[in-house]
Motif scaffolding. Sequence first.
Motif, PDB file in Angstrom:
ATOM      1  N   GLY A  80     -32.267  24.919 -37.058  1.00 26.77           N
ATOM      2  CA  GLY A  80     -30.897  25.400 -37.210  1.00 26.77           C
ATOM      3  C   GLY A  80     -30.677  26.750 -36.543  1.00 26.77           C
ATOM      4  N   ARG A  81     -31.649  27.642 -36.667  1.00 26.19           N
ATOM      5  CA  ARG A  81     -31.517  28.950 -36.020  1.00 26.19           C
ATOM      6  C   ARG A  81     -31.453  28.799 -34.501  1.00 26.19           C
ATOM      7  NH1 ARG A  81     -34.916  30.554 -40.342  1.00 26.19           N
ATOM      8  NH2 ARG A  81     -36.803  30.165 -39.114  1.00 26.19           N
ATOM      9  N   ALA A  82     -32.282  27.897 -33.963  1.00 20.70           N
ATOM     10  CA  ALA A  82     -32.267  27.672 -32.515  1.00 20.70           C
ATOM     11  C   ALA A  82     -30.919  27.120 -32.059  1.00 20.70           C
ATOM     12  CB  ALA A  82     -33.392  26.711 -32.127  1.00 20.70           C
ATOM     13  N   LEU A  83     -30.337  26.214 -32.827  1.00 14.59           N
ATOM     14  CA  LEU A  83     -29.034  25.648 -32.467  1.00 14.59           C
ATOM     15  C   LEU A  83     -27.942  26.708 -32.552  1.00 14.59           C
ATOM     16  CD1 LEU A  83     -29.219  22.195 -34.311  1.00 14.59           C
ATOM     17  CD2 LEU A  83     -29.508  22.633 -31.867  1.00 14.59           C
ATOM     18  N   GLU A  84     -27.979  27.524 -33.603  1.00 12.72           N
ATOM     19  CA  GLU A  84     -26.943  28.533 -33.774  1.00 12.72           C
ATOM     20  C   GLU A  84     -27.047  29.620 -32.715  1.00 12.72           C
ATOM     21  OE1 GLU A  84     -25.940  29.809 -37.745  1.00 12.72           O
ATOM     22  OE2 GLU A  84     -26.852  28.005 -38.608  1.00 12.72           O
ATOM     23  N   GLU A  85     -28.256  29.941 -32.303  1.00 17.91           N
ATOM     24  CA  GLU A  85     -28.426  30.913 -31.217  1.00 17.91           C
ATOM     25  C   GLU A  85     -27.836  30.372 -29.913  1.00 17.91           C
ATOM     26  OE1 GLU A  85     -32.581  31.702 -31.076  1.00 17.91           O
ATOM     27  OE2 GLU A  85     -32.585  32.933 -32.899  1.00 17.91           O
TER      28      GLU A  85
END
Length: 504
Positions: free
Chosen positions: A174-179
């Motif tokens: 999720g962090r990778a997608l939001e970044e």
Amino acid sequence: MADSKREIERKYEATDATRLPDLGRVAGVGSVAHEGVMELDAVYYDTEDLRLAAGNVTLRRRTGGSDAGWHLKLPVAEGVRDEIRAPLSDHVPARLTALIRSRVLDAPLVPVVRLVSVRDVHVLTGDDGTPLAELSVDEVLAERLHGGDRTAAWTEIEAELADDGDPAFLDTVGRALEEAGIRPAAAHSKLARALAETGPAPERGDPAEPRTAGDHVLVHVRRQAEAIVALDPAVRRGLPDSVHRMRVATRRLRSALRTYRRVLDREATRPLGAELKWLAGELGIDRDQEVLDARLRARLDELPATLVIGPARARLRLRSAAEHDDARRRTTAVLDSARHLDLLRALEALLAAPPLLPGADAAPADELVRAVRKDHKRLAGRMAHARELPPGPDRDAALHSARKAAKRARYAAEAARPALGGPAKKAAKRLKAVQSLLGDHQDGVVAREALRALAVQAHAAGEPSFTWGLVYGREEAAAAATERELPGVWHRAHKARLRRSAGS
């Protein structure tokens, strides 16, 4: 034949311009395999008034992909659902129908939405080749089949955890997608979004802030009624602790109807209270057996191996298995019975038109404190009576009666906590300690009866009964210790009783 799996997933918004980040650079990912593109065609079923959707439950018949068939999804927690599957057929499989009966009752199921999705799938694996998650980009076309005639289209990204995976990995994804500028989806499921975009929104609205005593009592009653409905499929599936939780909700609800009789007309709710008592009693057969089995196993485990003489463990296992199977069959029959469905209908009727009395308009600090104090007074009387009796069966029965009163007083304080705050929380905590101690005492009474029966059976079969007698003696010692501890625990609970000024 139906099977099931725990589904843990996150959903994200996407547009035609959305580009996935380099998934191979996500922490913990060793490789990314592109599984290709597939088309999925699913028809979702619900009642005309969308009872399943209201409970975040989905039922669909899907073709395409590797898991074509009927899928029932039951909520567990945010982002977590249990998916129960059954093979393709023309009609909803009976196994799935049973699991939604508590929600739909007699209402027929109709097709409400059709979703056609083009899914592009990537599988994320660790360095050792273990699957970590499946990430898919879904282009969705939704068509309303009942209650509207509009269509909607959107693209979303779904990250689903692999079986037995660590949920923390989805946070990393999720962090990778939001970044990369990809944001979490507003809707919790494709069906929820489809219903919102293809038909009129259901007229539910946000519940008003509870202000009166009646408001607070009805919020509590509704919460327990919803728990009974929601736990029905879990009990049918034999999930851990589900019988206990359903029984507690049933008892909490019955207790509220009795305690807050100045808010809800007791004459009107008395028949429902009787049915709740029946249901709790039926559920108790299974639950009490669970508690007894666990207690006896623990007592045997406490003994040194040299004191477990003869086939004691084997005899206990055989007894437990037989009792458990009988209890499960009986519980399922109860949930399938017309009487249980009538009870669920009565709960709906109560919430649709609650029989409120003038006390419902009172300030919570007045009416709720009055009710809680009355239950506390009842408990005090039963405690005093029990403590006057000499040790023996009469005292055991009196302490059991006090335990029921303690449970009712605790439930009353817990129901009042949202309105009364800290004082009610403290009272409930102290009353729970009393209830737990008295509950342990009663469990010991039941255990001694079972131990005597086991000793008789062992003797008749030519087995040594020494171990059963030894455990019986330990149960007697535990009961004596409980009774020595009880006065102090009760004194603290009595001091914490609510005052009339609480919450004012």
